[in-house]
Motif scaffolding. Structure first.
Motif, PDB file in Angstrom:
ATOM      1  N   THR A  58      -5.474   9.855  -1.416  1.00  0.00           N
ATOM      2  CA  THR A  58      -5.584   8.392  -1.419  1.00  0.00           C
ATOM      3  C   THR A  58      -6.260   7.839  -0.159  1.00  0.00           C
ATOM      4  O   THR A  58      -7.054   6.893  -0.266  1.00  0.00           O
ATOM      5  N   PRO A  59      -6.013   8.408   1.037  1.00  0.00           N
ATOM      6  CA  PRO A  59      -6.767   7.914   2.195  1.00  0.00           C
ATOM      7  C   PRO A  59      -8.262   8.182   2.078  1.00  0.00           C
ATOM      8  O   PRO A  59      -9.075   7.393   2.585  1.00  0.00           O
ATOM      9  N   ASN A  60      -8.637   9.275   1.407  1.00  0.00           N
ATOM     10  CA  ASN A  60     -10.068   9.560   1.217  1.00  0.00           C
ATOM     11  C   ASN A  60     -10.709   8.488   0.348  1.00  0.00           C
ATOM     12  O   ASN A  60     -11.831   8.028   0.625  1.00  0.00           O
ATOM     13  N   ALA A  61     -10.004   8.097  -0.723  1.00  0.00           N
ATOM     14  CA  ALA A  61     -10.527   7.020  -1.573  1.00  0.00           C
ATOM     15  C   ALA A  61     -10.705   5.744  -0.755  1.00  0.00           C
ATOM     16  O   ALA A  61     -11.724   5.042  -0.880  1.00  0.00           O
ATOM     17  N   TYR A  62      -9.720   5.448   0.081  1.00  0.00           N
ATOM     18  CA  TYR A  62      -9.798   4.265   0.956  1.00  0.00           C
ATOM     19  C   TYR A  62     -11.018   4.343   1.869  1.00  0.00           C
ATOM     20  O   TYR A  62     -11.775   3.364   2.009  1.00  0.00           O
ATOM     21  N   ASN A  63     -11.218   5.491   2.492  1.00  0.00           N
ATOM     22  CA  ASN A  63     -12.335   5.645   3.432  1.00  0.00           C
ATOM     23  C   ASN A  63     -13.689   5.611   2.725  1.00  0.00           C
ATOM     24  O   ASN A  63     -14.709   5.331   3.353  1.00  0.00           O
ATOM     25  N   GLU A  64     -13.678   5.879   1.419  1.00  0.00           N
ATOM     26  CA  GLU A  64     -14.908   5.771   0.630  1.00  0.00           C
ATOM     27  C   GLU A  64     -15.162   4.349   0.148  1.00  0.00           C
ATOM     28  O   GLU A  64     -16.155   4.090  -0.542  1.00  0.00           O
ATOM     29  N   GLY A  65     -14.247   3.436   0.498  1.00  0.00           N
ATOM     30  CA  GLY A  65     -14.432   2.039   0.136  1.00  0.00           C
ATOM     31  C   GLY A  65     -13.735   1.610  -1.131  1.00  0.00           C
ATOM     32  O   GLY A  65     -13.903   0.465  -1.583  1.00  0.00           O
ATOM     33  N   ARG A  66     -12.941   2.518  -1.720  1.00  0.00           N
ATOM     34  CA  ARG A  66     -12.215   2.161  -2.940  1.00  0.00           C
ATOM     35  C   ARG A  66     -10.810   1.680  -2.589  1.00  0.00           C
ATOM     36  O   ARG A  66     -10.200   2.190  -1.645  1.00  0.00           O
ATOM     37  N   PRO A  67     -10.271   0.721  -3.324  1.00  0.00           N
ATOM     38  CA  PRO A  67      -8.878   0.326  -3.087  1.00  0.00           C
ATOM     39  C   PRO A  67      -7.951   1.473  -3.449  1.00  0.00           C
ATOM     40  O   PRO A  67      -8.218   2.237  -4.379  1.00  0.00           O
ATOM     41  N   ALA A  68      -6.840   1.599  -2.705  1.00  0.00           N
ATOM     42  CA  ALA A  68      -5.927   2.725  -2.927  1.00  0.00           C
ATOM     43  C   ALA A  68      -4.507   2.338  -2.545  1.00  0.00           C
ATOM     44  O   ALA A  68      -4.285   1.601  -1.577  1.00  0.00           O
ATOM     45  N   ILE A  69      -3.567   2.836  -3.314  1.00  0.00           N
ATOM     46  CA  ILE A  69      -2.150   2.741  -2.960  1.00  0.00           C
ATOM     47  C   ILE A  69      -1.837   3.967  -2.111  1.00  0.00           C
ATOM     48  O   ILE A  69      -2.006   5.101  -2.559  1.00  0.00           O
ATOM     49  N   ILE A  70      -1.377   3.747  -0.875  1.00  0.00           N
ATOM     50  CA  ILE A  70      -1.165   4.854   0.063  1.00  0.00           C
ATOM     51  C   ILE A  70       0.258   4.771   0.598  1.00  0.00           C
ATOM     52  O   ILE A  70       0.671   3.733   1.137  1.00  0.00           O
ATOM     53  N   ASN A  71       1.005   5.870   0.465  1.00  0.00           N
ATOM     54  CA  ASN A  71       2.381   5.837   0.976  1.00  0.00           C
ATOM     55  C   ASN A  71       2.394   6.044   2.488  1.00  0.00           C
ATOM     56  O   ASN A  71       1.390   6.419   3.100  1.00  0.00           O
ATOM     57  N   ASN A  72       3.542   5.775   3.084  1.00  0.00           N
ATOM     58  CA  ASN A  72       3.627   5.698   4.545  1.00  0.00           C
ATOM     59  C   ASN A  72       3.263   6.989   5.254  1.00  0.00           C
ATOM     60  O   ASN A  72       2.633   6.966   6.311  1.00  0.00           O
ATOM     61  N   ASN A  73       3.677   8.132   4.695  1.00  0.00           N
ATOM     62  CA  ASN A  73       3.361   9.399   5.346  1.00  0.00           C
ATOM     63  C   ASN A  73       1.861   9.584   5.518  1.00  0.00           C
ATOM     64  O   ASN A  73       1.379  10.002   6.576  1.00  0.00           O
ATOM     65  N   TRP A  74       1.110   9.252   4.472  1.00  0.00           N
ATOM     66  CA  TRP A  74      -0.339   9.448   4.538  1.00  0.00           C
ATOM     67  C   TRP A  74      -1.025   8.349   5.329  1.00  0.00           C
ATOM     68  O   TRP A  74      -2.077   8.575   5.930  1.00  0.00           O
ATOM     69  N   LEU A  75      -0.419   7.171   5.371  1.00  0.00           N
ATOM     70  CA  LEU A  75      -0.962   6.122   6.240  1.00  0.00           C
ATOM     71  C   LEU A  75      -0.959   6.575   7.689  1.00  0.00           C
ATOM     72  O   LEU A  75      -1.949   6.423   8.410  1.00  0.00           O
ATOM     73  N   GLN A  76       0.174   7.128   8.112  1.00  0.00           N
ATOM     74  CA  GLN A  76       0.308   7.558   9.499  1.00  0.00           C
ATOM     75  C   GLN A  76      -0.659   8.685   9.812  1.00  0.00           C
ATOM     76  O   GLN A  76      -1.302   8.689  10.868  1.00  0.00           O
ATOM     77  N   ARG A  77      -0.777   9.640   8.903  1.00  0.00           N
ATOM     78  CA  ARG A  77      -1.678  10.770   9.156  1.00  0.00           C
ATOM     79  C   ARG A  77      -3.134  10.329   9.209  1.00  0.00           C
ATOM     80  O   ARG A  77      -3.936  10.913   9.947  1.00  0.00           O
ATOM     81  N   ALA A  78      -3.482   9.319   8.411  1.00  0.00           N
ATOM     82  CA  ALA A  78      -4.870   8.852   8.360  1.00  0.00           C
ATOM     83  C   ALA A  78      -5.163   7.782   9.403  1.00  0.00           C
ATOM     84  O   ALA A  78      -6.314   7.356   9.549  1.00  0.00           O
ATOM     85  N   GLY A  79      -4.130   7.328  10.129  1.00  0.00           N
ATOM     86  CA  GLY A  79      -4.333   6.315  11.153  1.00  0.00           C
ATOM     87  C   GLY A  79      -4.666   4.945  10.597  1.00  0.00           C
ATOM     88  O   GLY A  79      -5.367   4.159  11.235  1.00  0.00           O
ATOM     89  N   ILE A  80      -4.153   4.648   9.402  1.00  0.00           N
ATOM     90  CA  ILE A  80      -4.393   3.348   8.776  1.00  0.00           C
ATOM     91  C   ILE A  80      -3.255   2.407   9.139  1.00  0.00           C
ATOM     92  O   ILE A  80      -2.082   2.755   9.013  1.00  0.00           O
ATOM     93  N   ASP A  81      -3.597   1.219   9.563  1.00  0.00           N
ATOM     94  CA  ASP A  81      -2.598   0.239   9.983  1.00  0.00           C
ATOM     95  C   ASP A  81      -1.833  -0.279   8.762  1.00  0.00           C
ATOM     96  O   ASP A  81      -2.437  -0.857   7.853  1.00  0.00           O
ATOM     97  N   PRO A  82      -0.510  -0.088   8.706  1.00  0.00           N
ATOM     98  CA  PRO A  82       0.262  -0.586   7.561  1.00  0.00           C
ATOM     99  C   PRO A  82       0.132  -2.087   7.354  1.00  0.00           C
ATOM    100  O   PRO A  82       0.263  -2.575   6.230  1.00  0.00           O
ATOM    101  N   ALA A  83      -0.135  -2.816   8.432  1.00  0.00           N
ATOM    102  CA  ALA A  83      -0.244  -4.274   8.331  1.00  0.00           C
ATOM    103  C   ALA A  83      -1.548  -4.715   7.671  1.00  0.00           C
ATOM    104  O   ALA A  83      -1.736  -5.906   7.404  1.00  0.00           O
ATOM    105  N   SER A  84      -2.454  -3.775   7.399  1.00  0.00           N
ATOM    106  CA  SER A  84      -3.757  -4.131   6.838  1.00  0.00           C
ATOM    107  C   SER A  84      -3.771  -4.138   5.313  1.00  0.00           C
ATOM    108  O   SER A  84      -4.829  -4.297   4.702  1.00  0.00           O
TER     109      SER A  84
END
Length: 297
Positions: free
Chosen positions: A194-220
């Motif tokens: 799911t973080p890969n889809a996000y980084n490719e510009g697609r919307p994605a539902i990402i759970n907290n574990n993968w948010l932290q690993r991908a460095g994505i701000d939960p507040a975003s």
């Protein structure tokens, strides 16, 4: 039912995992619930012992005369069988939904003595701050049973998906989506993708574990589920006991300690602010559990 095929596989995995339980205790004590003066020792299982919240939890419990003998498990499927076999007295690692799947597949009847937190699940869309322009997009969602239904319901709550008449309310799958009435399409992928889809510009539902690993701000996130919604109830994290211990005052005290300001502050730090403490009665929690067990049978 379509859930039975998944549950049969899940049951096989659970059976296999019981022979591979890998756990360790943080203390040398092999005795359980033994008093030491005014103190009592409780053997509690978790997969999250390294989190700051657990360190604070143990300290606060000690102040209240409860010594936690923390049994560390490396994988989720190891914990409930260990509890069923009496290797631990209480556990804190799972959601109501996960416990319902275990009860339904194993024939066991583990119960819930209290609630902990719910981790908010969000929809993320790179370089976007709202849902504007999302109509017609393909949204990546995790394909594992623990998160897929919840991810679909995040999109339902956001007004982006509609479910077919008669679809299971709490555990929908992509097959339950009314495509003609929905604004987006869903593509189920492994949660790690799911973080890969996000980084490719697609919307994605990402759970907290993968948010932290991908460095994505939960507040975003551009949308998220409401922790007070009925649709989010299966994802409340809970304290689990055997039926005989449902009224154990020491275990009830542990629930109160987890809800304390000290543990809550540490929990917020661990989760980057995505954890919300939920206070529900054990009667309500077990009613949610039993309803889910029936749905999974």
């Amino acid at each position: 039912m379509r859930t039975k095929r998944f549950l049969a596989a899940a049951a096989a995995a659970l059976i296999a995992s019981t022979g591979l339980v890998a756990c360790s205790s943080e203390t040398e004590s092999s005795s359980s619930s033994k008093g030491d003066g005014d103190n009592v020792t409780v053997k509690i299982g978790t997969t999250d012992a390294d989190l700051k919240a657990w360190s604070v939890f143990a300290d606060e419990a000690e102040k209240n005369g409860i010594h936690l003998d923390i049994v560390r498990f490396s994988e989720y499927p190891q914990v409930n069988p260990a509890q069923s076999e009496g290797q631990i007295e209480i556990s804190k690692f799972q959601t109501i939904n996960y416990q319902a799947q275990y009860n339904a597949t194993s024939g066991k009847d583990l119960r819930i003595i209290g609630s902990g937190e719910i981790n908010v699940l969000g929809l993320f869309w790179k370089d976007h701050t709202s849902l504007d322009g999302i109509d017609g997009q393909e949204v990546a969602i995790p394909n594992d049973p623990s998160n897929q239904g919840r991810a679909i319901n995040v999109l339902v709550q956001a007004g982006l998906l509609k479910l077919r008449d008669g679809a299971p309310k709490l555990t929908p799958t992509p097959a339950d989506v009314d495509k003609n009435a929905s604004k987006v399409k869903v593509v189920a992928v492994d949660a790690s993708q799911t973080p890969n889809a996000y980084n490719e510009g697609r919307p994605a539902i990402i759970n907290n574990n993968w948010l932290q690993r991908a460095g994505i701000d939960p507040a975003s996130s551009v949308a998220a589920d409401d922790p007070n919604s009925e649709l989010a109830e299966p994802y409340i994290n809970v304290f689990t006991v055997s039926g005989d211990d449902l009224d154990n005052p020491t275990y009830e005290k542990l629930v109160d300690i987890w809800q304390s300001p000290e543990v809550t502050e540490a929990l917020n730090e661990d989760s980057n602010g995505t954890a919300v403490q939920v206070q529900r009665s054990k009667e309500d929690l077990n009613k949610i559990l039993d309803n889910l067990v029936e749905e999974y049978k």
